[in-house]
Design a protein around this motif. Structure first.
Motif, PDB file in Angstrom:
ATOM      1  N   ARG A  13       0.793  -1.232   0.000  1.00  0.00           N
ATOM      2  CA  ARG A  13       0.000   0.000   0.000  1.00  0.00           C
ATOM      3  C   ARG A  13       0.821   1.276   0.000  1.00  0.00           C
ATOM      4  O   ARG A  13       0.335   2.330  -0.412  1.00  0.00           O
ATOM      5  N   PRO A  28     -11.164   4.695  -2.461  1.00  0.00           N
ATOM      6  CA  PRO A  28     -12.212   3.912  -3.132  1.00  0.00           C
ATOM      7  C   PRO A  28     -12.108   3.975  -4.645  1.00  0.00           C
ATOM      8  O   PRO A  28     -12.946   4.542  -5.329  1.00  0.00           O
ATOM      9  N   LYS A  29     -11.062   3.351  -5.184  1.00  0.00           N
ATOM     10  CA  LYS A  29     -10.821   3.536  -6.602  1.00  0.00           C
ATOM     11  C   LYS A  29     -11.333   2.388  -7.455  1.00  0.00           C
ATOM     12  O   LYS A  29     -11.466   2.524  -8.650  1.00  0.00           O
ATOM     13  N   SER A  30     -11.642   1.251  -6.865  1.00  0.00           N
ATOM     14  CA  SER A  30     -12.026   0.115  -7.694  1.00  0.00           C
ATOM     15  C   SER A  30     -13.515  -0.224  -7.592  1.00  0.00           C
ATOM     16  O   SER A  30     -14.021  -0.989  -8.401  1.00  0.00           O
ATOM     17  N   HIS A  31     -14.211   0.314  -6.611  1.00  0.00           N
ATOM     18  CA  HIS A  31     -15.585  -0.118  -6.354  1.00  0.00           C
ATOM     19  C   HIS A  31     -16.576   0.905  -6.923  1.00  0.00           C
ATOM     20  O   HIS A  31     -16.443   2.096  -6.658  1.00  0.00           O
ATOM     21  N   ARG A  33     -17.228   2.108 -10.052  1.00  0.00           N
ATOM     22  CA  ARG A  33     -16.569   3.154 -10.833  1.00  0.00           C
ATOM     23  C   ARG A  33     -17.461   3.768 -11.907  1.00  0.00           C
ATOM     24  O   ARG A  33     -17.216   4.881 -12.345  1.00  0.00           O
ATOM     25  N   ARG A  34     -18.481   3.064 -12.347  1.00  0.00           N
ATOM     26  CA  ARG A  34     -19.269   3.570 -13.474  1.00  0.00           C
ATOM     27  C   ARG A  34     -20.050   4.828 -13.139  1.00  0.00           C
ATOM     28  O   ARG A  34     -20.271   5.667 -13.994  1.00  0.00           O
ATOM     29  N   LYS A  36     -19.144   7.171 -10.994  1.00  0.00           N
ATOM     30  CA  LYS A  36     -18.288   8.278 -10.570  1.00  0.00           C
ATOM     31  C   LYS A  36     -17.875   9.116 -11.772  1.00  0.00           C
ATOM     32  O   LYS A  36     -17.750   8.609 -12.887  1.00  0.00           O
ATOM     33  N   LYS A  41     -12.433   9.818 -10.846  1.00  0.00           N
ATOM     34  CA  LYS A  41     -11.678   8.596 -11.120  1.00  0.00           C
ATOM     35  C   LYS A  41     -10.217   8.911 -11.421  1.00  0.00           C
ATOM     36  O   LYS A  41      -9.322   8.174 -11.035  1.00  0.00           O
ATOM     37  N   PHE A  44      -8.373   9.584  -8.163  1.00  0.00           N
ATOM     38  CA  PHE A  44      -8.102   8.393  -7.365  1.00  0.00           C
ATOM     39  C   PHE A  44      -6.821   7.708  -7.807  1.00  0.00           C
ATOM     40  O   PHE A  44      -6.223   6.967  -7.047  1.00  0.00           O
ATOM     41  N   GLY A  45      -6.388   7.948  -9.039  1.00  0.00           N
ATOM     42  CA  GLY A  45      -5.207   7.266  -9.557  1.00  0.00           C
ATOM     43  C   GLY A  45      -3.889   7.831  -9.069  1.00  0.00           C
ATOM     44  O   GLY A  45      -2.871   7.158  -9.153  1.00  0.00           O
TER      45      GLY A  45
END
Length: 67
Positions: A13, A28-31, A33-34, A36, A41, A44-45
């Motif tokens: 991490r 919360p970058k993977s849950h 995502r559509r 957001k 997005k 978050f990267g």
């Protein structure tokens, strides 16, 4: 004295830069995502520096500055 073991969860991490800063990735970058926004997005990267109050705790988990 034996070597200290690296905490494997913390190793995945956090990473330590050349200057010694501890960097982390936002949460919360993977849950879900559509729904957001694209801007959210994208934010978050990026990696950001760890808060100073958490620095000593995480340094204890990654004692050798695992990259």
């Amino acid at each position: 004295m034996p070597k200290m073991k690296t905490h494997k969860g913390a190793k995945s991490r956090f990473h330590v830069t050349g200057n010694g800063k501890i960097m982390r990735v936002k949460g919360p970058k993977s849950h879900l995502r559509r729904r957001k926004a694209k801007r959210v997005k994208r934010l978050f990267g990026e990696t950001i520096e760890l808060h100073p109050s958490d620095r000593t705790r995480i340094k204890r988990l990654i004692p050798y500055g695992v990259k």
